[in-house]
Design a protein around this motif. Sequence first.
Motif, PDB file in Angstrom:
ATOM      1  N   UNK A   3      15.234  59.425  48.601  1.00 42.26           N
ATOM      2  CA  UNK A   3      16.547  60.011  48.417  1.00 42.26           C
ATOM      3  C   UNK A   3      16.449  61.482  48.048  1.00 42.26           C
ATOM      4  N   UNK A   4      17.269  62.286  48.712  1.00 40.47           N
ATOM      5  CA  UNK A   4      17.436  63.684  48.337  1.00 40.47           C
ATOM      6  C   UNK A   4      18.743  63.796  47.554  1.00 40.47           C
ATOM      7  N   UNK A   5      18.680  64.457  46.421  1.00 39.04           N
ATOM      8  CA  UNK A   5      19.853  64.633  45.564  1.00 39.04           C
ATOM      9  C   UNK A   5      20.090  66.122  45.365  1.00 39.04           C
ATOM     10  N   UNK A   6      21.354  66.522  45.403  1.00 37.42           N
ATOM     11  CA  UNK A   6      21.701  67.927  45.168  1.00 37.42           C
ATOM     12  C   UNK A   6      22.960  67.994  44.314  1.00 37.42           C
ATOM     13  N   UNK A   7      22.936  68.866  43.334  1.00 35.89           N
ATOM     14  CA  UNK A   7      24.093  69.058  42.466  1.00 35.89           C
ATOM     15  C   UNK A   7      23.713  70.045  41.386  1.00 35.89           C
ATOM     16  N   UNK A  91      12.044  63.475  54.902  1.00 32.40           N
ATOM     17  CA  UNK A  91      12.597  62.375  55.695  1.00 32.40           C
ATOM     18  C   UNK A  91      13.259  61.309  54.820  1.00 32.40           C
ATOM     19  N   UNK A  92      14.374  61.638  54.172  1.00 32.74           N
ATOM     20  CA  UNK A  92      15.012  60.699  53.254  1.00 32.74           C
ATOM     21  C   UNK A  92      15.767  59.577  53.968  1.00 32.74           C
ATOM     22  N   UNK A  93      16.005  58.502  53.233  1.00 32.86           N
ATOM     23  CA  UNK A  93      16.884  57.442  53.726  1.00 32.86           C
ATOM     24  C   UNK A  93      18.341  57.844  53.571  1.00 32.86           C
ATOM     25  N   UNK A  94      18.626  58.669  52.563  1.00 33.91           N
ATOM     26  CA  UNK A  94      19.995  59.080  52.296  1.00 33.91           C
ATOM     27  C   UNK A  94      19.980  60.370  51.482  1.00 33.91           C
ATOM     28  N   UNK A  95      21.045  61.153  51.606  1.00 36.10           N
ATOM     29  CA  UNK A  95      21.183  62.415  50.884  1.00 36.10           C
ATOM     30  C   UNK A  95      22.489  62.358  50.088  1.00 36.10           C
ATOM     31  N   UNK A  96      22.391  62.658  48.800  1.00 35.57           N
ATOM     32  CA  UNK A  96      23.542  62.524  47.895  1.00 35.57           C
ATOM     33  C   UNK A  96      23.824  63.852  47.218  1.00 35.57           C
ATOM     34  N   UNK A 107      24.219  69.001  51.980  1.00 37.62           N
ATOM     35  CA  UNK A 107      24.903  67.848  52.590  1.00 37.62           C
ATOM     36  C   UNK A 107      25.360  68.152  54.006  1.00 37.62           C
ATOM     37  N   UNK A 108      25.784  69.382  54.260  1.00 38.65           N
ATOM     38  CA  UNK A 108      26.191  69.766  55.607  1.00 38.65           C
ATOM     39  C   UNK A 108      25.013  69.626  56.578  1.00 38.65           C
ATOM     40  N   UNK A 109      23.875  70.146  56.184  1.00 36.46           N
ATOM     41  CA  UNK A 109      22.690  70.080  57.043  1.00 36.46           C
ATOM     42  C   UNK A 109      22.260  68.642  57.269  1.00 36.46           C
ATOM     43  N   UNK A 110      22.250  67.854  56.201  1.00 34.35           N
ATOM     44  CA  UNK A 110      21.834  66.458  56.319  1.00 34.35           C
ATOM     45  C   UNK A 110      22.738  65.682  57.270  1.00 34.35           C
TER      46      UNK A 110
END
Length: 364
Positions: A3-7, A91-96, A107-110
């Motif tokens: 998982x990629x997380x951004x905030x 190569x994440x399964x999901x981006x949050x 998030x836009x790029x993902x």
Amino acid sequence: MRIVVSGGGTGGHIYPALAMIREIERRMPCEVLYIGTENGLEADIVRRAGIPFESIEISGIRRSLSFENVKTGIRFLKSVTRVRKMLRKFNPDIVVGTGGFVCGPVLYTAAKMGYKTLVHEQNSLPGITNKFLARYVDRVALSFKGSGHHFGKNEAKTVLIGNPRASEVADLQVDPVIERQRYGFEEGRPLVVVYGGSRGAPAINQAIIEMMPKFIQMDWSMLFVTGQVHFEEITRQIGTVPERIQLRPFVYDLPNILKASQLVISRSGASTLAELTTLGLPSILIPSPYVTENHQEVNASSLVETGASLLVREAELTGETLFDACKTALANQEAMSQAAFALGMPNASSDLVDELNRLIQQKN
């Protein structure tokens, strides 16, 4: 799970992200990459938490016409290129995303690259970044009931989750008696906790100073968290007070003492309200008038309307109005506590991770 997380930018965006990450780690093996900025609080907080951290250079959009917006656009495009490389490598399964302008390019790029994406909105009124991202992400997780309509035609993507910060507070193993003893508070008196955020709130501080003579006459205790910058001056102005009134510049484990209190006086940031409702704490809310679109007052409205909180606008804030609100709240403590509990979402972290898993399964 990968998982990629951004905030970032404020603790209100970062701490819910960390709560979500800890819930994932508790439930399953996972690899996490956190993308933030070097200038935001996340650079220090996330690294201290031992989570792999990468940074991009990005700034927020000005609401008025400004050349700075041109610079922001250039930084956005450069960040998209950098984020694309990060995502291909990880190569994440999901981006949050959990809010703040840093989420925009991530998030836009993902989403454009085909990764599953979710953005979490902590406030009743969504910010510019999250409203922009709602067009592209797979899911928008909400913290407040009824706030989905702010996303317009993307309301169908929304799901009510709550704030993951609530789950961490709910899971705290704290003995209220021992916690009060740790601060030197005797049993038998209601404990009022006052705080205006990590830096303190001058208007709240001044009102506390004004009402202190009347407060001392009551059989109440107080923990007054002034903020580091204001501590020495406020201590000088207040002078000598009984031991049942404690002044502190900052409290690192604030949720612990909240769990041992009977009334809270605070701003109405999203994470604060998540904590108060989870703990069933009566509160006097003084929304910051300096935030975008007055969203703190909107945040507070659901608590005020159900009787969980009393609202005192900063323009009306004096020692007299605050003291009167304290008397009212403590006289109605039980009813306000029940109303706060009814709004709490202590399972927010678990529900959010369940939603992530559902999105990942759709991909597969």
